[in-house]
Design an enzyme around this catalytic site. Sequence first.
Site, PDB file in Angstrom:
ATOM      1  N   LYS A   1     110.962  -7.820  13.354  1.00 36.38           N
ATOM      2  CA  LYS A   1     111.179  -6.651  14.209  1.00 36.38           C
ATOM      3  C   LYS A   1     112.485  -6.740  15.010  1.00 36.38           C
ATOM      4  O   LYS A   1     112.680  -6.020  15.992  1.00 36.38           O
ATOM      5  CB  LYS A   1     110.006  -6.405  15.179  1.00 36.38           C
TER       6      LYS A   1
ATOM      7  N   HIS B   1     107.014   3.521  20.510  1.00 37.67           N
ATOM      8  CA  HIS B   1     106.133   2.453  21.015  1.00 37.67           C
ATOM      9  C   HIS B   1     105.118   3.035  21.995  1.00 37.67           C
ATOM     10  O   HIS B   1     105.421   4.004  22.700  1.00 37.67           O
ATOM     11  CB  HIS B   1     106.962   1.387  21.748  1.00 37.67           C
TER      12      HIS B   1
END
EC number: 2.8.2.-
Length: 586
Positions: free
Chosen positions: A343, A553
């Site tokens: 990530k 997110h």
Amino acid sequence: MHVHIGIYTHSYTHTHALHIMYVCACMCAHVHMRVCTRTCVCAHVHVCIHACAQIHTYMHAYTHSPPSSRGGSRYADRVSAWRLVPAALCPQGPPRPRKKQAPPVSEPGPTPAFSAPQISQAHVPPITGHQRWATVHRGSRGASKRLSGALQTGLPVPAPLLHPPDISVVQKLQGIESTFIARFEMEALSERFSPEQWHEPSAPDPMTTRAGRALAALLLSQPQPPPPPVRRKLALLFAMLCVWLYMFLYSCAGSCAAAPGLLLGSGSRAAHAPPAALATAADGTPPRLPFRAPPATLLANEGAASQEEQGPEAPDSPSPISSFFSGSGSKQLPQAIIIGVKKGGTRALLEFLRVHPDVRAVGAEPHFFDRSYDKGLAWYRDLMPRTLDGQITMEKTPSYFVTREAPARISAMSKDTKLIVVVRDPVTRAISDYTQTLSKRPDIPSFESLTFKNRSAGLIDTSWSAIQIGIYAKHLEHWLRHFPLRQLLFVSGERLIRDPAGELGRVQDFLGLKRIITDKHFYFNKTKGFPCLKKPEGSPKPHCLGKTKGRPHPDIDSEALRRLRDFYRPFNRKFYQMTGHDFGWD
Ligand SMILES: Nc1ncnc2c1ncn2[C@@H]1O[C@H](COP(=O)(O)OS(=O)(=O)O)[C@@H](OP(=O)(O)O)[C@H]1O
């Protein structure tokens, strides 16, 4: 220049019923050019002309339920029709029927003579008492969609060919070259066989087999279609030459961009490489990529343990140009690996790097040094794309950075391997990691509850991989036992988004590549919210990474975030010290 001539066969099956085998002859020319001024640049072009003949085999198996004692049995029937079709060039396919050979579709008439197997579609109407078979010819020479076919009326259709499986096969094969079944019907059966020959209600299978044999014999006895006129052959040859010239100029443009020595006489990467970089790999493969010493201003960072979702941004299929060259060059073990972090922005970095003509990379993550090490280096090398002299082979597997065994294993492959680590603020990295898991398993607990062993006491659960991966300093220690710091490049994941060209400049320097990738290659896509490539490898169209990159997110409790930042701070400081670079996460 080398020229070789060969004969080979290849075959494929359109469906379960139609198998086509090609017997081909090829003539290939391989041109290798080396232009040297102050430096030398090589160009390879490999071009082949193939001439093929097709052999069609039609076969099927069906369940037949005859009356009486045979009811419910299963019979396999095989109808084979063999025919040699001279074809001009493989990609061209067999010759098309001439316009004048196709009677107008609106005028039912006598069965047309078949001059070549070019019927591209067979229309099989629903079966009624009295059958009609229609065949649609594709018009030749540009009038491709025009119907110029023939309609056959009033022709009795033999029972075996009317059996539902036959019809479904014909329907399945519509648009392919299976129309010879219709052809049988139109020209062969009506002339050579009476309908009675095809009916035997009590024992249809032997009859079908006989019919198949008869049809095969009939086909074999058919005259071969005439060869295409010389003019067409010349046109094809000319087209091939144009393609060859185009490919050559294209490759030259790539090489020249990468190594202006071809045109300008300036230095290529290979020419500047120190001889020490040509050390032999552990398996005896001499690495061909000579590396320049890395720049003094190295950033520092660490890796992850990822199972990346493979999307269109992780293409494995080579570009048309790559495919053109895929017969040339050889597979090499990677000389540079993006080892982490999960990530961090590893996919973006690899896809950006692939724009460079001297970089060839595996699209998917091989996971060799963590999951498949027992398969051996030969297996690993076989995953790699072919490269030419001066090209660098790369792969990315972000989980290597947190795999204990990976440093020693990579070092055993080659001590000269260049290692790239894309690092990102460990807190946002952990949230990104969690978001990815959440997208696959929406029922997992909240980020906050997974982060803390004891939330009220603020005790962080370091056994959770999303937290552990971000302790970069700890993972880096393992790597520094096997590799000197100068062999690692730490790329800032944040800067890769803010200034991709700047970060790519550092990476190209580190890899000893000419700085080909610049800000001209990027544009900022407002919808995506990320930089995207104007022209990714093998495509002229702009391209952003897929949906799995840049997901929104979830909101995280601010107190939990604060505690997490406090937790990472000392590890981050240590990491800055080790790498000599402050990433500014605190
Ligand atoms: N140009 C561009 N386009 C899209 N996304 C970009 C880009 N550059 C960096 N990033 C960031 O990359 C994050 C995903 O990192 P990785 O590719 O390393 O993920 S993985 O480990 O391979 O799954 C991804 O993380 P999320 O935003 O959390 O999805 C992105 O922030």
